[in-house]
Motif scaffolding. Structure first.
Motif, PDB file in Angstrom:
ATOM      1  N   VAL A  18      -2.359  -5.990  67.394  1.00 13.50           N
ATOM      2  CA  VAL A  18      -2.557  -5.641  65.854  1.00 13.50           C
ATOM      3  C   VAL A  18      -3.308  -4.440  65.464  1.00 13.50           C
ATOM      4  N   SER A  38       1.215  -4.880  53.319  1.00 17.24           N
ATOM      5  CA  SER A  38       0.538  -6.280  53.962  1.00 17.24           C
ATOM      6  C   SER A  38       1.056  -6.104  55.358  1.00 17.24           C
ATOM      7  N   GLY A  39       0.058  -7.016  56.266  1.00 21.71           N
ATOM      8  CA  GLY A  39       0.259  -6.969  57.758  1.00 21.71           C
ATOM      9  C   GLY A  39      -0.505  -5.743  58.446  1.00 21.71           C
ATOM     10  N   GLY A  41      -3.378  -4.804  58.925  1.00 23.13           N
ATOM     11  CA  GLY A  41      -4.694  -5.295  59.866  1.00 23.13           C
ATOM     12  C   GLY A  41      -5.931  -4.913  58.781  1.00 23.13           C
ATOM     13  N   LYS A  42      -5.746  -5.021  57.684  1.00 26.96           N
ATOM     14  CA  LYS A  42      -7.229  -4.731  56.747  1.00 26.96           C
ATOM     15  C   LYS A  42      -8.011  -5.984  56.939  1.00 26.96           C
ATOM     16  N   SER A  43      -7.561  -7.201  56.813  1.00 26.60           N
ATOM     17  CA  SER A  43      -8.203  -8.187  56.734  1.00 26.60           C
ATOM     18  C   SER A  43      -8.875  -8.395  58.275  1.00 26.60           C
ATOM     19  N   THR A  44      -8.082  -8.107  59.117  1.00 26.27           N
ATOM     20  CA  THR A  44      -8.511  -8.254  60.535  1.00 26.27           C
ATOM     21  C   THR A  44      -9.750  -7.399  60.868  1.00 26.27           C
TER      22      THR A  44
HETATM   23  N1  ATP Z   1      -4.797 -15.743  63.954  1.00 27.61           N
HETATM   24  C1  ATP Z   1      -3.500 -14.756  63.995  1.00 27.61           C
HETATM   25  N2  ATP Z   1      -2.620 -14.800  65.127  1.00 27.61           N
HETATM   26  C2  ATP Z   1      -1.662 -14.060  65.394  1.00 27.61           C
HETATM   27  N3  ATP Z   1      -1.399 -13.039  64.544  1.00 27.61           N
HETATM   28  C3  ATP Z   1      -2.166 -12.692  63.419  1.00 27.61           C
HETATM   29  C4  ATP Z   1      -3.300 -13.676  63.082  1.00 27.61           C
HETATM   30  N4  ATP Z   1      -4.024 -13.064  62.076  1.00 27.61           N
HETATM   31  C5  ATP Z   1      -3.362 -11.990  61.657  1.00 27.61           C
HETATM   32  N5  ATP Z   1      -2.335 -11.765  62.558  1.00 27.61           N
HETATM   33  C6  ATP Z   1      -1.394 -10.674  62.445  1.00 27.61           C
HETATM   34  O1  ATP Z   1      -2.155  -9.564  62.585  1.00 27.61           O
HETATM   35  C7  ATP Z   1      -1.748  -8.443  61.481  1.00 27.61           C
HETATM   36  C8  ATP Z   1      -2.686  -7.954  60.851  1.00 27.61           C
HETATM   37  O2  ATP Z   1      -2.943  -9.227  59.732  1.00 27.61           O
HETATM   38  P1  ATP Z   1      -4.093  -9.058  58.571  1.00 27.61           P
HETATM   39  O3  ATP Z   1      -4.344 -10.212  58.163  1.00 27.61           O
HETATM   40  O4  ATP Z   1      -5.006  -8.054  58.926  1.00 27.61           O
HETATM   41  O5  ATP Z   1      -2.988  -7.960  57.724  1.00 27.61           O
HETATM   42  P2  ATP Z   1      -3.607  -7.403  56.219  1.00 27.61           P
HETATM   43  O6  ATP Z   1      -3.370  -5.957  56.183  1.00 27.61           O
HETATM   44  O7  ATP Z   1      -4.844  -8.003  55.715  1.00 27.61           O
HETATM   45  O8  ATP Z   1      -2.269  -7.796  55.254  1.00 27.61           O
HETATM   46  P3  ATP Z   1      -2.556  -8.282  53.825  1.00 27.61           P
HETATM   47  O9  ATP Z   1      -2.317  -7.404  52.900  1.00 27.61           O
HETATM   48  O10 ATP Z   1      -1.115  -9.256  53.382  1.00 27.61           O
HETATM   49  O11 ATP Z   1      -3.627  -9.415  53.533  1.00 27.61           O
HETATM   50  C9  ATP Z   1      -0.505  -9.174  60.969  1.00 27.61           C
HETATM   51  O12 ATP Z   1       0.705  -8.581  61.623  1.00 27.61           O
HETATM   52  C10 ATP Z   1      -0.550 -10.658  61.248  1.00 27.61           C
HETATM   53  O13 ATP Z   1       0.751 -11.314  61.234  1.00 27.61           O
END
Ligand code: ATP
Ligand code: MG
Length: 358
Positions: A18, A38-39, A41-44
């Motif tokens: 990701v 969305s998705g 990877g910001k939160s990650t």
């Molecule tokens: N525990 C997990 N297991 C598998 N995939 C995950 C997990 N957590 C996140 N992902 C995947 O990692 C990718 C990044 O997720 P993340 O939550 O970082 O997105 P984001 O940019 O914060 O999105 P948002 O704006 O919706 O909060 C997404 O495709 C998500 O489905």
């Protein structure tokens, strides 16, 4: 306070990658906003910095020290989430002091830190209330107060305002910015709202599908987006973008598209006939006596400004463009108007790779 570096950071969940190698530096005291759909990877990325998520590859450095193996509680970071999750059975004062109590801090010191934070956040009068007796904005301020009392090296925010209504969000945005100007603590702030990013950030990191598309100050990204993705993500209403072909224009270039010629100032690169995407922001198109004809579709006055939806080009090769002007206009639907384009503000991108050419 501290500087933070991401070095070739990767993240996979099982077989799914990701985050695909992200590297950038945040200077001490900087307010950096991670923005992207969305998705992406910001939160990650934020959770890896906080120590809440394992790092699959690369290094994260805080204050000159690699923290990959350091536990979250030892990283000296405070995080504010979207769901601020206050303890319902504790008063505001107890909620704010709780993390210090857990660390067995001196009660006099805790009381002083809570009082200081309450003053900064305008919560003095609310210290003995319970969360259920507070408004949404007040609860969000308590959540920030909990972070402030810890006096961390780095503040992390993950969409802290998305539960608030539009008006409160604007007010809290200004409060968080003022708070940062006062405390000057290094801050990483995640949002998918590009307006929040533009108004709050010292620098914005635009993410997309686990990579960084571009890093820069808000106005650098607005004035010179490096590729089509950033061009269309930053700015509201969004940039007008349509496909065309590069043509010579004196010793410079122009773009032939929608049956018209679109000016580009000061561009030398690219080759004649090359397929490109022409970009022009809604505020850089003006109504004029002569110029490219367009049909008015919708007129949206908002008071200080007027937004026009226009159709340019003929049936097979038509495109809807947005124009934003100061003040008001007599134009009404089905009128034919003429457009003057500010060629100095034009953006040209390679159609194949999306990279900026102008
Ligand atoms: N525990 C997990 N297991 C598998 N995939 C995950 C997990 N957590 C996140 N992902 C995947 O990692 C990718 C990044 O997720 P993340 O939550 O970082 O997105 P984001 O940019 O914060 O999105 P948002 O704006 O919706 O909060 C997404 O495709 C998500 O489905
Ligand atoms: Mg997220």
């Amino acid at each position: 306070m501290a500087a933070v570096s991401f070095r070739n950071i990767q993240k996979s969940y099982g077989k799914v990658d990701v985050i695909h190698g992200i590297g950038f530096d945040i200077t001490d005291g900087e307010f950096v906003v991670l923005v992207g759909p969305s998705g992406c990877g910001k939160s990650t990325l934020l959770r890896m910095l906080a120590g809440l998520e394992e790092i699959s590859g690369g290094e994260i450095v805080i204050d000159g020290k690699v923290v990959n193996e350091l536990e979250s509680k030892d990283r000296d970071i405070a995080m504010v989430f979207q769901s601020y999750a206050l303890y319902p059975h504790m008063t505001v004062r107890e909620n704010m002091g709780f993390s210090l109590k857990l660390r067995r801090a001196d009660t006099a010191i805790t009381a002083k830190r809570v009082a200081d934070a309450a003053r900064i956040l305008n919560l003095d009068a609310l210290l003995d209330r319970y969360p259920r007796e507070l408004s949404g904005g007040q609860r969000q301020r308590v959540a920030m107060g909990r972070a402030i009392v810890r006096d961390p090296k780095v503040f992390l925010f993950d969409e802290p305002l998305s539960n608030l209504d539009a008006k409160l969000r604007v007010a809290m945005r200004a409060e968080i910015k003022a708070l940062h100007q006062r405390l000057k603590t290094t801050t990483v702030y995640v949002t998918h709202d590009q307006i929040e990013a533009m108004t709050m950030a010292d620098r914005i990191v635009v993410m997309h599908d686990g990579i960084v598309e571009q890093i820069g100050t808000p106005l650098e990204l607005f004035d010179r987006p490096g590729n089509l993705f950033v061009a269309q993500f930053i700015g509201s209403p969004a940039m007008n973008v349509f496909p065309g072909q590069l043509v010579p224009d004196g010793d410079g270039r122009a773009v032939r598209a929608l049956g018209a010629t679109w000016p580009v100032n000061g561009m030398k690169g690219g080759s004649a006939g090359q397929p490109v995407h022409y970009g022009i922001r809604p505020g850089d198109i003006h109504l004029a006596a002569h110029g490219t004809p367009a049909k008015v579709i919708v007129v949206e006055p908002t008071g200080a400004e007027t937004e026009l939806l226009l159709q340019v080009g003929s049936n097979g090769d038509a495109q809807t463009l947005t124009l934003v002007m100061h003040g008001r206009t007599d134009a009404k639907p089905d009128d034919i108007v003429h457009l003057a384009i500010d060629g100095a503000k034009a953006h040209v991108f390679d159609s194949a790779g999306g990279q900026r050419l102008s």
